[in-house]
Design an enzyme around this catalytic site. Structure first.
Site, PDB file in Angstrom:
ATOM      1  CG  HIS A 126      -0.233  -0.066   2.538  1.00  0.00           C
ATOM      2  ND1 HIS A 126       0.273   1.043   3.172  1.00  0.00           N
ATOM      3  CD2 HIS A 126       0.051  -1.125   3.342  1.00  0.00           C
ATOM      4  CE1 HIS A 126       0.830   0.693   4.317  1.00  0.00           C
ATOM      5  NE2 HIS A 126       0.704  -0.623   4.437  1.00  0.00           N
ATOM      6  CG  ASP A 127      -0.286   4.238   1.384  1.00  0.00           C
ATOM      7  OD1 ASP A 127      -1.142   5.029   0.955  1.00  0.00           O
ATOM      8  OD2 ASP A 127      -0.486   3.474   2.347  1.00  0.00           O
ATOM      9  N   GLY A 161       4.913  -1.289   2.572  1.00  0.00           N
ATOM     10  CA  GLY A 161       4.137  -0.074   2.406  1.00  0.00           C
ATOM     11  C   GLY A 161       4.986   1.181   2.346  1.00  0.00           C
TER      12      GLY A 161
END
Length: 258
Positions: free
Chosen positions: A120-121, A138
């Site tokens: 994520h991100d 992440g």
């Protein structure tokens, strides 16, 4: 539009007329897919996911699924994928979290080999190669024309700057400056990616200047700030590639692989 009869495509999904959806694929309601993109088979595309043009996504890949952050509570975060990417078997690319910008973003022309993972991100630039089982935790940032060898792991919040290379099995816990070659667990510097520079047409003058800069940072055993100050006071700092190398170090928040 070619949609195999066994595929499940939500009627709210926005697909270009030139998209091809293979057997047993699943496409969710908040998905947008651009012209020329092909989902081979058994591909799941979920969440608020935008996929650009002429991408190839191979079987058993999961794109835009719920991230693996325990703080995630179902917020409408996004995944954005650019054009001409190849995403091979069993790869996973997760959407963002509101603890960051809420977006995982992939650029153009990347190759994600089998079983790679983008957490994520993450922000991944253009023309990168992630070899089999390479994984980004992440909030990782990857520049352009980076090579991550098989089984490379990149710790959360690290940056792997453009034109660098991580050898097979590298465990990257700090930032990798531009143009560097690193490997090991934990990853250590093993010179600059000069062969990659030559293949991309970098001038002999720039390569010579980068050799000098590398020696100051990595071989002369001086404190990092002192080494950078020496480079900035030297004529080689007028070479754009050297200035970019120094900037990639100065912008580091986690410290650099050294």
């Amino acid at each position: 539009m070619l949609i195999h009869p066994t595929a499940i495509v939500d009627p709210k999904a926005e697909l270009d007329s030139d998209v091809e959806i293979g057997p047993f694929c699943i496409v969710g309601p908040d998905v947008q897919i651009g012209a020329g993109t092909v989902l081979k088979s058994h591909v799941v595309v979920n969440g608020h996911t935008t996929i650009g043009q002429q991408n190839e996504i191979f079987q058993f890949t999961s794109v835009g699924e719920v991230n693996q952050d325990k703080k995630y509570k179902g917020e409408p975060t996004r995944l954005i994928i650019g054009d001409r990417n190849v995403i091979r078997e069993n790869a996973t690319i997760h959407r963002g979290t509101i603890q960051d910008q809420g977006i995982t973003q992939i650029g153009d022309g990347n190759l994600f080999m089998a079983s790679t993972h983008v957490g994520h991100d993450c922000i991944v630039g253009d023309n990168n190669i992630l070899a089999n089982y390479a994984a980004l935790a992440g909030h990782v940032k990857v520049g352009d024309s980076v090579i991550l060898g098989g089984y490379t792991g990149v710790h959360q919040f690290c940056q792997v700057n453009s034109y660098s290379m991580c050898g097979m099995g590298s465990m990257v816990t700090k930032d990798v400056p531009r143009y560097m070659m690193v490997s090991g667990d934990p990853a250590k510097a093993h010179g600059m990616n000069f062969e990659g520079m030559r293949r991309r047409g970098m001038s002999a003058e720039a390569i010579k200047a980068l050799r000098s800069a590398y020696k100051m940072v990595y071989l002369k055993k001086m404190p990092l700030e002192q080494a950078l100050s020496h480079i900035e006071a030297n004529d080689i700092f007028n070479v754009r590639e050297v200035a970019d190398f120094v900037l990639s170090i100065r912008q580091s928040k986690r410290g650099i692989v050294r």
